[in-house]
Motif scaffolding. Structure first.
Motif, PDB file in Angstrom:
ATOM      1  N   LEU A  11       0.948  -1.074   0.116  1.00 35.20           N
ATOM      2  CA  LEU A  11       0.073  -0.083   0.175  1.00 35.20           C
ATOM      3  C   LEU A  11       0.876   1.243   0.128  1.00 35.20           C
ATOM      4  O   LEU A  11       1.695   1.454   0.788  1.00 35.20           O
ATOM      5  CB  LEU A  11      -1.185   0.079   1.079  1.00 35.20           C
ATOM      6  CG  LEU A  11      -1.968   1.098   1.289  1.00 35.20           C
ATOM      7  CD1 LEU A  11      -2.641   1.143   0.288  1.00 35.20           C
ATOM      8  CD2 LEU A  11      -2.581   1.105   2.629  1.00 35.20           C
ATOM      9  N   LEU A  12       0.666   2.034  -1.026  1.00 40.57           N
ATOM     10  CA  LEU A  12       1.552   3.311  -1.318  1.00 40.57           C
ATOM     11  C   LEU A  12       1.048   4.425  -0.958  1.00 40.57           C
ATOM     12  O   LEU A  12       1.586   5.680  -0.272  1.00 40.57           O
ATOM     13  CB  LEU A  12       2.097   3.278  -2.550  1.00 40.57           C
ATOM     14  CG  LEU A  12       3.016   2.297  -3.341  1.00 40.57           C
ATOM     15  CD1 LEU A  12       3.467   2.306  -4.504  1.00 40.57           C
ATOM     16  CD2 LEU A  12       4.245   1.898  -2.110  1.00 40.57           C
ATOM     17  N   GLY A  13      -0.382   4.359  -0.889  1.00 42.38           N
ATOM     18  CA  GLY A  13      -1.102   6.006  -0.537  1.00 42.38           C
ATOM     19  C   GLY A  13      -2.562   5.692  -0.357  1.00 42.38           C
ATOM     20  O   GLY A  13      -3.087   4.697  -1.207  1.00 42.38           O
ATOM     21  N   VAL A  14      -3.262   6.657   0.142  1.00 39.29           N
ATOM     22  CA  VAL A  14      -4.550   6.800   0.427  1.00 39.29           C
ATOM     23  C   VAL A  14      -5.021   7.996   0.321  1.00 39.29           C
ATOM     24  O   VAL A  14      -4.424   9.067   0.987  1.00 39.29           O
ATOM     25  CB  VAL A  14      -4.961   5.754   1.764  1.00 39.29           C
ATOM     26  CG1 VAL A  14      -4.727   4.278   1.452  1.00 39.29           C
ATOM     27  CG2 VAL A  14      -4.544   6.316   2.967  1.00 39.29           C
ATOM     28  N   ARG A  15      -6.277   8.389   0.128  1.00 41.27           N
ATOM     29  CA  ARG A  15      -7.116   9.466   0.355  1.00 41.27           C
ATOM     30  C   ARG A  15      -8.596   9.199   0.837  1.00 41.27           C
ATOM     31  O   ARG A  15      -9.083   8.364   0.344  1.00 41.27           O
ATOM     32  CB  ARG A  15      -7.291  10.384  -0.898  1.00 41.27           C
ATOM     33  CG  ARG A  15      -7.474  11.735  -0.638  1.00 41.27           C
ATOM     34  CD  ARG A  15      -8.958  12.001  -1.030  1.00 41.27           C
ATOM     35  NE  ARG A  15      -9.149  11.850  -2.239  1.00 41.27           N
ATOM     36  CZ  ARG A  15     -10.196  11.765  -3.301  1.00 41.27           C
ATOM     37  NH1 ARG A  15     -11.459  11.423  -2.383  1.00 41.27           N
ATOM     38  NH2 ARG A  15     -10.575  11.719  -4.384  1.00 41.27           N
ATOM     39  N   LEU A  16      -8.569   9.637   2.150  1.00 39.38           N
ATOM     40  CA  LEU A  16      -9.989   9.158   2.644  1.00 39.38           C
ATOM     41  C   LEU A  16     -10.740  10.529   3.233  1.00 39.38           C
ATOM     42  O   LEU A  16     -10.025  11.379   3.681  1.00 39.38           O
ATOM     43  CB  LEU A  16      -9.699   8.559   4.020  1.00 39.38           C
ATOM     44  CG  LEU A  16      -8.747   7.467   4.138  1.00 39.38           C
ATOM     45  CD1 LEU A  16      -8.437   6.892   5.657  1.00 39.38           C
ATOM     46  CD2 LEU A  16      -9.160   6.257   3.271  1.00 39.38           C
ATOM     47  N   ASN A  17     -11.839  10.669   2.777  1.00 44.48           N
ATOM     48  CA  ASN A  17     -12.684  11.758   3.049  1.00 44.48           C
ATOM     49  C   ASN A  17     -14.029  11.355   3.280  1.00 44.48           C
ATOM     50  O   ASN A  17     -14.515  10.517   2.701  1.00 44.48           O
ATOM     51  CB  ASN A  17     -12.454  12.829   2.024  1.00 44.48           C
ATOM     52  CG  ASN A  17     -13.135  12.894   0.860  1.00 44.48           C
ATOM     53  OD1 ASN A  17     -12.517  12.210   0.037  1.00 44.48           O
ATOM     54  ND2 ASN A  17     -14.365  13.059   0.632  1.00 44.48           N
ATOM     55  N   GLY A  18     -14.901  11.984   4.304  1.00 41.66           N
ATOM     56  CA  GLY A  18     -16.030  11.550   4.806  1.00 41.66           C
ATOM     57  C   GLY A  18     -15.883  10.292   5.931  1.00 41.66           C
ATOM     58  O   GLY A  18     -16.542  10.254   6.848  1.00 41.66           O
ATOM     59  N   GLU A  19     -14.900   9.654   5.676  1.00 44.64           N
ATOM     60  CA  GLU A  19     -14.630   8.405   6.816  1.00 44.64           C
ATOM     61  C   GLU A  19     -13.047   8.281   6.651  1.00 44.64           C
ATOM     62  O   GLU A  19     -12.411   7.789   6.270  1.00 44.64           O
ATOM     63  CB  GLU A  19     -15.256   7.120   6.112  1.00 44.64           C
ATOM     64  CG  GLU A  19     -14.856   5.829   6.959  1.00 44.64           C
ATOM     65  CD  GLU A  19     -14.991   5.722   8.296  1.00 44.64           C
ATOM     66  OE1 GLU A  19     -16.191   5.950   8.937  1.00 44.64           O
ATOM     67  OE2 GLU A  19     -14.150   5.889   9.167  1.00 44.64           O
TER      68      GLU A  19
END
Length: 909
Positions: free
Chosen positions: A807-815
C-alpha cells in the motif's frame, strides 16, 4: 592531530571530518562520514569537550537531512513583483542587488537599508556582514535572530557583571551541589547537557535540582523541587528568594562588600517581597520559595541554568539580572559549580555577539556609544568612521520596513516570516518592501516567498569557519562535502556583493578577503586586549589542540575555564553591580475576552522553523502535528475533547489546530510549540498569535507569552491523504493547498522510505476540483492503478494506491477512522494484499491482527509508547525496558519520558 582527515583515497573517497552540530548552543562535536561527495553518517565526537561523543535525536540524524530536495541551488531574480523569479547567473543576481541597494542608499541614505542575519551563521560570516553594513554602507541596521533568544541574557550580563561573558562552563554541572534551572526545558532544548545533569546526580545523590517553569515539563518532572510559577512572575520569585536569604542570614556580607556595588538599594526593594506575598503573585507555596532560597544560598556550589523563559519577555533583562543578583549576594560565582550560566539557543549566537553582529554592538564587545571604541573599529577597517547611532533591532527593523522608513532588506540564514512575533505584520512588511534579498540554503521557507533575489548558500557539512558555544568554547568547522549546485559560502556571498556595491557607491572595497582564514585573523586581531581576547588562537591551533575557551591570550596554551574567580569584574571600578530589579507583569494581561495564558517552547525533535528537521519523517514521530496543550478542566469547561479542532485567538491573530489534554498544564494555561509555521499548517502559524512588545533594554520580544481564547470549531467534513515516496517534493506541492481549508496540517512519516500526510477539516464539503488537486499532488489520480470508492449519499470518497502488494497511498474523506493504522501500513512497506477487503470498509478499529503502535518515544530504535507501556504493565523497571527494547541507550533524548512512563500509573490492558 585533532582534526586530521581520515581520507586521501582517490578511488573510494571515503573520509571522516570533524565538525560541530548546527542545532543548539551546546555546540556538540560531530564526526561526519562522507563517500563520493555525499554525507552518509554522523556520530558524536568522543574528543569534543562539549559532548564527549553524545548526540541528541536531532544531532544523530543530521546526515539524513543532508539532502538536495528543496535546497536552493541556483540564484534566482524577480524583475517585477507580479512576476515569478527566474534563474540567473551569480553576476546578474549580485549586480541587480547592488544596483537596488546603491540606488536606495544614494537617494535615502544608508539607514534606508537593513540586514537581518542569523545565529546559525559562522563567526566569519557574521564578521563580514557586520563590516559590510557598519563599515562599507555606514549604517547600524544589522540585527540577528539572536535578538529573539539571547539579547536579554547579553544585557543582563553587561548590567551586572560588566561584560557579555558567561562565567561558568559545562563541567560545573559535575561540581554543583544545587542546580537551579529557570525558564528552560533543558531535557528538550539542550538534551546533551541534560544527560550530564542526569549523570552528575547519579554521582552525587545529595545534589538538589530546582526547576522554575509554569509547565511540568520532563525537566521539571525530574526536579527535587518544581516551582510552577505563573507566567512572567520570575522577578517576584527571585526577589522573594533574596528576601528570605537576607532574613535568614544566608548571604555573604564579605563578598558583597569586597566585590559589588548597589546592594543597599536592592536590599530596600526586596524588603517588600515576602515569600507570603510572592506566593500569591507567583502561584506557588511560600514554603517552596523558602526551600528554594535555602538550597540556592547554602549549597557549597549553586549553578543556575536559564534560557528563553527568562529571555523572551518584555522584562527579560530584569529577570536575568534578578537571578544574577542571587549569585552575587551569596558568592555563588567564580568557583567550580557556582555560576549564573545562560544557555544559548542557537549554535553560534555567541559568535555573533563576539563580532558585534547586532544593531547596538561593535566588534569584540566594544561599546557603540564610546567614541574611542568606534575609532578603534574604524581604524581596523580602514574607514573614516563607523556610525554611533544604534540601528534597528529585529522587531523595529520590520516595523520600519512596513512603514517605508527602510526600503530594502537583506535576510540571511533565517526565516523571519515564520519566527518573528506578530508575524502577520512581518508578512505585510515584506510585501511592502521595495526590494528583498534572501540568502538561504533552502528554497521552501516562508521568507523565500517574498524574495526578489534568492541567493543559494551552503549549509551544514559544506561550510568552513568557526563557532562559539554557550561556554565560550570556539570550535573549528570543516566541510565534509563540496557546495552543491551553485551555492556559495555565506561569507563569500557578502564579499562578492561588497565588491560590486563599493564600485557603485564610489567607495573603497574594505572586504577583499582571499579566504575565510583571513577573516578569522582580522576578527582575532580585533579582540586583543579585550575581555574576549583570542590572540592566542588560530585555525592551526584549533585543528591540532581542539576547541578552546576564551579568553586565550597570545602565548597561552589553553583558555580560561571559569571567569571572575578573583572577584574582579570588567567594570569601571572592578566591581559587579546589583540591579534594583522590580517586578512587572507580563506584557498582555488575561481578561474576559482572552482568559488564558499561552506559552510557547520547543519540541524534543524539531528545530526552530523546521527548515531542516521538518524534512525528516522520523522527527515527526514523537509529535506528528501542531497541537495546543490544555489543562483537562479547562477543556471540560469548554466542551472540548482530545483531537477537537479549535480556534486559538489573541489580540494579534488566530490559529486553527487540534487540542490535547496535558497533565503538564495548570488551569488557565495553554502551550503551543514554537516550530509550527505556515509551511506545516493553515494560517501563518503560532507566531500569528504572539506579541511584538519587547524589552526596553534588550529589545527582545515577549515571544514566550500572550493572552488567548480557545473555542471549538465544528468542521464535519474531514480528509486525510497519505503517500509514500518522493515525500518532500509532494509536500512542497501540497503546501499551496493548505490555506484553502478551515483546518489543515502537513507532515511527514516513516523511516526508510518516507511519506507525506495531509490532514484537513472543513465546515462543508469541498469542491471536487480541490480533491483532484490533492490526488494529483500525491499521485493518486492514475485510474489504472488506483482503487476508487465513492458513496455520494453518505459523503464518502476514498482512494488507495497499491503496487506489488504494498500500500503506497490513500486519500480518505468522509470516513477517516482508519487513518492511523493505514499510515502505519504504508510506513512499514509490508505486504498489504490481505487488507484489501478492509481498505474501504467503514472501520473504527484496525482489522484483526493489526495494531496501532502510536507515538514513537525512542527515535534511535523506533520504540513506541505502547511498546513501553506493555512492558510497564508487566512490572518492568527502566533498566529492564532498556535492556529489552534498547530505548534510551543511544542518544538518551527519550530517557526523561521513559522514566516518566515507568513512574506513572498504567491501566491494565
Amino acid at each position: 592531530m585533532y582534526l586530521a582527515f581520515i581520507a586521501g583515497m582517490q578511488i573510494l573517497s571515503t573520509q571522516e571530518t570533524r565538525s560541530t552540530c548546527c542545532y543548539c548552543g551546546v555546540g556538540c562535536g560531530v564526526i561526519m562520514t562522507s563517500e563520493n561527495g555525499n554525507i552518509t553518517g554522523v556520530r558524536g565526537d568522543p574528543e569534543h569537550p562539549a559532548n564527549y561523543g553524545k548526540l541528541c535525536t536531532k544531532g544523530s540524524t543530521l546526515h539524513l537531512t543532508a539532502r538536495m530536495e528543496l535546497r536552493a541551488l541556483h540564484p534566482e531574480v524577480r524583475l517585477q513583483r507580479t512576476h515569478a523569479r527566474q534563474p540567473a547567473s551569480w553576476d546578474a543576481a549580485l549586480e541587480l542587488a547592488a544596483d537596488k541597494f546603491a540606488a536606495i542608499i544614494q537617494a535615502h541614505g544608508p539607514d534606508a537599508v537593513g540586514f537581518y542575519i542569523s545565529g546559525q551563521l559562522l563567526t566569519e560570516d557574521y564578521y563580514v556582514f557586520n563590516k559590510l553594513v557598519k563599515g562599507l554602507i555606514g549604517t547600524n541596521n544589522v540585527d540577528t535572530n539572536s535578538r529573539l533568544c539571547m539579547s536579554s541574557a547579553v544585557t543582563g550580563y553587561k548590567q551586572t557583571l560588566g561584560a557579555d561573558a558567561p562565567p561558568g562552563c559545562y563541567d560545573d554541572v559535575n561540581h554543583a551541589d544545587c542546580i537551579f534551572i529557570a525558564g528552560s526545558n533543558t531535557a528538550y532544548a539542550h538534551p546533551v547537557l541534560f544527560r550530564r545533569i542526569e549523570e552528575a546526580r547519579k554521582s552525587n545523590p545529595d545534589m538538589k535540582l530546582v526547576v522554575v517553569d509554569p509547565r511540568r515539563t520532563d525537566t521539571a518532572a525530574a526536579a527535587d523541587l518544581h516551582l510552577a510559577i505563573l507566567p512572567g512572575t520570575d522577578v517576584m520569585l527571585f526577589n522573594a528568594m533574596l528576601h528570605v536569604m537576607l532574613w535568614e542570614g544566608w548571604y555573604s556580607e564579605e563578598y558583597i562588600a569586597a566585590h559589588t556595588e548597589g546592594f543597599d538599594d536592592l536590599k530596600r526593594t526586596v524588603r517588600d517581597y515576602t515569600p507570603q506575598h510572592a506566593a500569591t503573585v507567583c502561584g506557588v507555596a511560600a514554603e517552596d520559595i523558602v526551600q528554594a532560597a535555602r538550597w540556592f544560598a547554602t549549597s557549597k556550589a549553586t549553578l543556575s541554568l536559564y534560557c528563553q523563559g527568562l529571555n523572551q519577555s518584555a522584562q527579560g533583562t530584569l529577570k536575568n539580572a534578578a537571578l544574577i543578583n542571587l549569585h552575587l549576594a551569596t558568592a555563588q560565582i567564580g568557583r567550580p559549580g557556582a555560576a549564573p550560566f545562560s544557555l544559548t539557543g542557537q549554535p553560534n549566537a555567541m559568535g555573533g555577539r563576539e563580532v558585534g553582529g547586532l544593531a547596538n554592538l561593535l566588534s569584540a564587545h566594544r561599546d557603540m556609544a564610546n567614541p574611542e571604541h568606534r575609532a578603534e573599529v574604524a581604524a581596523l577597517w580602514g574607514v573614516e568612521s563607523v556610525p554611533g547611532k544604534p540601528g534597528k533591532t529585529a522587531v523595529e527593523m520590520f516595523d520600519a520596513l512596513r512603514s517605508g522608513e527602510i526600503k530594502a532588506v537583506w535576510i540571511a540564514c533565517t526565516n523571519p516570516a515564520q519566527s518573528l512575533p506578530d508575524v502577520t505584520l512581518v508578512h505585510e512588511a515584506l510585501r511592502t518592501a521595495e526590494f528583498v534579498v534572501v540568502q538561504e540554503a533552502y528554497a521552501d521557507t516562508e521568507t523565500v516567498t517574498f524574495a526578489d533575489v534568492l541567493l543559494p548558500a551552503t549549509s551544514w557539512g559544506e561550510k568552513t569557519g568557526t563557532v562559539t558555544n554557550s561556554e565560550r568554547r570556539i570550535s573549528r568547522v570543516l566541510p565534509a562535502v563540496a557546495a552543491p549546485g551553485e551555492a556559495r559560502h555565506d561569507w563569500q556571498i557578502v564579499v562578492d556583493f561588497a565588491a560590486c556595491l563599493s564600485g557603485k557607491l564610489g567607495r573603497k572595497n574594505i572586504l577583499a578577503y582571499a579566504d575565510v582564514e583571513t577573516v578569522f585573523n582580522e576578527h582575532r586581531l580585533s579582540t586583543i586586549g579585550r575581555d574576549l581576547d583570542i590572540g592566542g588562537m588560530s585555525y592551526a591551533m584549533l585543528e591540532s589542540a581542539g576547541p578552546q575557551q576564551w579568553p586565550l591570550l597570545q602565548g597561552e596554551a589553553t583558555g580560561k575555564v571559569r571567569l571572575y574567580a578573583d572577584g574582579v569584574y570588567p567594570t569601571a571600578n572592578g566591581r559587579a553591580r546589583f540591579v534594583n530589579a522590580k517586578y512587572v507583569g507580563v506584557a498582555e494581561d488575561i481578561n474576559i475576552r482572552y482568559p488564558l495564558h499561552l506559552t510557547t517552547g520547543r519540541l524534543r525533535d524539531q528545530w526552530h522553523g523546521m527548515s531542516r528537521t521538518g524534512k525528516l519523517g522520523r522527527l515527526f514521530s514523537h509529535v506528528e502535528e501542531p497541537m495546543i496543550s490544555m489543562n483537562e478542566q479547562d477543556m471540560t469547561r469548554r466542551g472540548l475533547a482530545d483531537g477537537d479542532v479549535v480556534k486559538v485567538a489573541s489580540r494579534h491573530g488566530s490559529a486553527t489546530l487540534k487540542v490535547a489534554a496535558s497533565q503538564e498544564m495548570r488551569s488557565g494555561q495553554t502551550f503551543i510549540p514554537m516550530h509550527w509555521g505556515g509551511q506545516y499548517m493553515g494560517g501563518a502559524g503560532v507566531n500569528a498569535l504572539t506579541t511584538g512588545v519587547f524589552d526596553a533594554y534588550s529589545k527582545q520580544p515577549e515571544l514566550k507569552h500572550t493572552a488567548v481564547q480557545v473555542t471549538k470549531l465544528e468542521l464535519p467534513w474531514q480528509l486525510v491523504a497519505m503517500r509514500r515516496g518522493n515525500a518532500l517534493v509532494r509536500m512542497d506541492r501540497l503546501r499551496a493547498l493548505l490555506q484553502r481549508f478551515d483546518y489543515a496540517t502537513l507532515g511527514l512519516f516513516g523511516r526508510e522510505e518516507e511519506g507525506v500526510v495531509l490532514r484537513v477539516a472543513h465546515a462543508e464539503a469541498v469542491p471536487e476540483a480541490w480533491l483532484a488537486e490533492v490526488d494529483a499532488a500525491l499521485g493518486l489520480d492514475d485510474a489504472d492503478e488506483v482503487m476508487n470508492y465513492r458513496d455520494a449519499k453518505r459523503g464518502i470518497s476514498k482512494r488507495a494506491l497499491m503496487s506489488d502488494g504494498r500500500l503506497l497511498g490513500v486519500r480518505l474523506n468522509g470516513e477517516t477512522a482508519a487513518r492511523d493504522w493505514l499510515k502505519e501500513i504504508i510506513a512499514q512497506g509490508a505486504d498489504a494484499r490481505e487488507l484489501r477487503p478492509w481498505l474501504f470498509a467503514p472501520l473504527s478499529a484496525p482489522p484483526a491482527g493489526q495494531s496501532q503502535r502510536g507515538r514513537i518515544v525512542c527515535n534511535c530504535f523506533d520504540v513506541s509508547e505502547q511498546e513501553i507501556l506493555a512492558e510497564v504493565r508487566q512490572g518492568a523497571e527502566v533498566a529492564a525496558i532498556q535492556a529489552k527494547l534498547k530505548c534510551g541507550t543511544q542518544c538518551g533524548s527519550c530517557l526523561p519520558e521513559l522514566k516518566r512512563l515507568v513512574a506513572q500509573p498504567v491501566a491494565a490492558s
